[in-house]
Design an enzyme around this catalytic site. Structure first.
Site, mmCIF file in Angstrom:
data_model
loop_
_atom_site.group_PDB
_atom_site.id
_atom_site.type_symbol
_atom_site.label_atom_id
_atom_site.label_comp_id
_atom_site.label_asym_id
_atom_site.label_seq_id
_atom_site.Cartn_x
_atom_site.Cartn_y
_atom_site.Cartn_z
ATOM 1 N N LYS A 1 -5.950 -12.489 -8.597
ATOM 2 C CA LYS A 1 -7.192 -12.534 -7.824
ATOM 3 C C LYS A 1 -8.218 -11.546 -8.400
ATOM 4 C CE LYS A 1 -8.583 -11.620 -3.097
ATOM 5 N NZ LYS A 1 -8.174 -11.278 -1.742
ATOM 6 N N LYS B 1 -11.661 -5.805 -6.456
ATOM 7 C CA LYS B 1 -12.596 -4.706 -6.643
ATOM 8 C C LYS B 1 -11.909 -3.477 -7.212
ATOM 9 C CE LYS B 1 -12.632 -4.255 -1.570
ATOM 10 N NZ LYS B 1 -13.456 -4.181 -0.383
ATOM 11 N N LYS C 1 0.821 -1.212 0.000
ATOM 12 C CA LYS C 1 0.000 0.000 0.000
ATOM 13 C C LYS C 1 0.851 1.256 0.000
ATOM 14 C CE LYS C 1 -4.454 -1.548 1.716
ATOM 15 N NZ LYS C 1 -5.486 -1.411 2.736
#
Ligand code: TRP
Length: 335
Positions: free
Chosen positions: A197, A200, A115
């Site tokens: 994966k 979203k 992040k």
């Protein structure tokens, strides 16, 4: 334990648009677990502000996520469904636990590294101590089990380490939580790149099925799903695209992969994609309908938000008082 049941905690962030992966990998399992455990399912909005959010947007998404928990089938009379920000104990316990967590431990967190690369202009202290807040979420309710995806395992490990460290100093204060990795918690992969994966935050809208996609969109996205040139419906690692379609099909229909493969004998990828699309439509349509119905019932939803926050607060306060006493804070004078 609450009323003879083990305690389960889990939470989701209301950022991004939820996908079929979130539903099949998490929400659907939550519903299955909700009979067996005393469950706390939180919309973890405190976590969300570790990256900048538009306030109105965050508020709207958080409410939609809470309604979605209900629409997916979680019973708000039996489960505690609430906003993390409504229970101040999360932040209070997080502060205390911060003082029992080492910089070195937090530095090793892979999600922090990821992040901070992604948000290089805003590497704030909250992003760094994110796992401590997560530990507080879990420990605040004396949780026994925490259903999480593989990507959150490291955070669960640090939670256990913090709890054990604290208990080592003060005695048995916290229950040491275990991860719950669902049996059918299939990891759903991107439809455009089955090595990745389903996310979203994927930039390609064809890569993910969003929970609110309408039936035609769902069918179209499956039609375009990436497969391979083997023209052979088999469940094996060498064919990740086909395997992912079979995983989705099985998660929606409750079948086992080998049975599904047998059922598709003699059929082509086109038929497989069509069948998967229909299976997904029939799973998502009732959730979408219930979501639409509940969204209109403001006073019902508000009532649930109020009563469930009160319930969460009650249990949170119990743990927090114990912890405050242990570390040496003076007791409040209430009379
Ligand atoms: N960090 C989790 C995620 O992004 C969400 C979360 C916050 C959580 N607190 C939690 C999950 C406690 C399980 C338990 O997926």
């Amino acid at each position: 334990m609450i009323d003879g049941k083990k305690v389960l905690f889990s939470g989701m962030q209301a950022t991004g648009t939820l996908t079929l992966g979130n539903y099949l990998g998490a929400l659907k399992n939550w519903v299955a677990l909700s009979e067996e455990y005393e469950c706390f399912y939180s919309v973890v909005d405190l976590h969300s502000i570790t990256v900048r959010q538009d306030p109105a947007e965050l508020r709207k998404r958080a409410r939609n996520l809470l309604i979605l928990y209900l629409a997916a089938g979680l019973n708000p009379e039996k489960n505690c469904i609430y906003y993390q920000s409504h229970v101040s104990g999360h932040a209070e316990l997080a502060w205390i636990l911060n003082c029992f967590t080492y910089m070195g431990e937090l530095n090793r967190m892979t999600q922090f590294k990821d992040k901070s690369q992604k948000h290089a202009d805003n590497i704030n202290a909250g992003l760094f101590t994110y796992p401590v807040l997560m530990a507080a979420d879990i420990l605040l309710y004396q949780s026994d089990v925490v259903p999480v995806g593989i990507d959150q395992m490291q955070h669960l490990e640090i939670t256990r380490d913090i709890a054990q460290r604290f208990n080592g100093v003060y005695g048995d204060v916290f229950t040491i939580p275990e991860a719950y990795i669902g049996k059918s918690g299939a990891k759903i992969m991107s439809l455009q790149n089955p090595e990745k994966k389903m996310s979203k935050s994927d930039e390609n809208p064809n890569a993910s099925i969003y929970l609110m996609d309408d039936p035609d969109t769902i069918r179209r996205k499956f039609k375009r799903a990436v497969t391979d040139s083997e023209a052979n419906i088999a469940y094996r690692e060498e064919q990740p695209g086909v395997r992912n379609l079979l995983d989705i099909y099985c998660a929606c229909t409750g079948r086992m992969p080998q049975d599904a493969v047998a059922g598709f004998q003699g059929q082509g990828y086109g038929q497989l994609k069509e069948a998967v699309g229909e299976a997904v439509v029939s799973v998502l349509t009732p959730v979408q309908e219930e979501f639409a119905r509940l969204s209109k019932d403001k006073s019902y939803i508000d009532g649930i938000i109020k009563s469930n926050a009160e319930k969460a607060e009650y249990y949170a306060a119990k743990t927090l008082r114990k912890v405050q006493k242990k570390v040496g804070f003076p007791e409040r004078i209430r009379k």
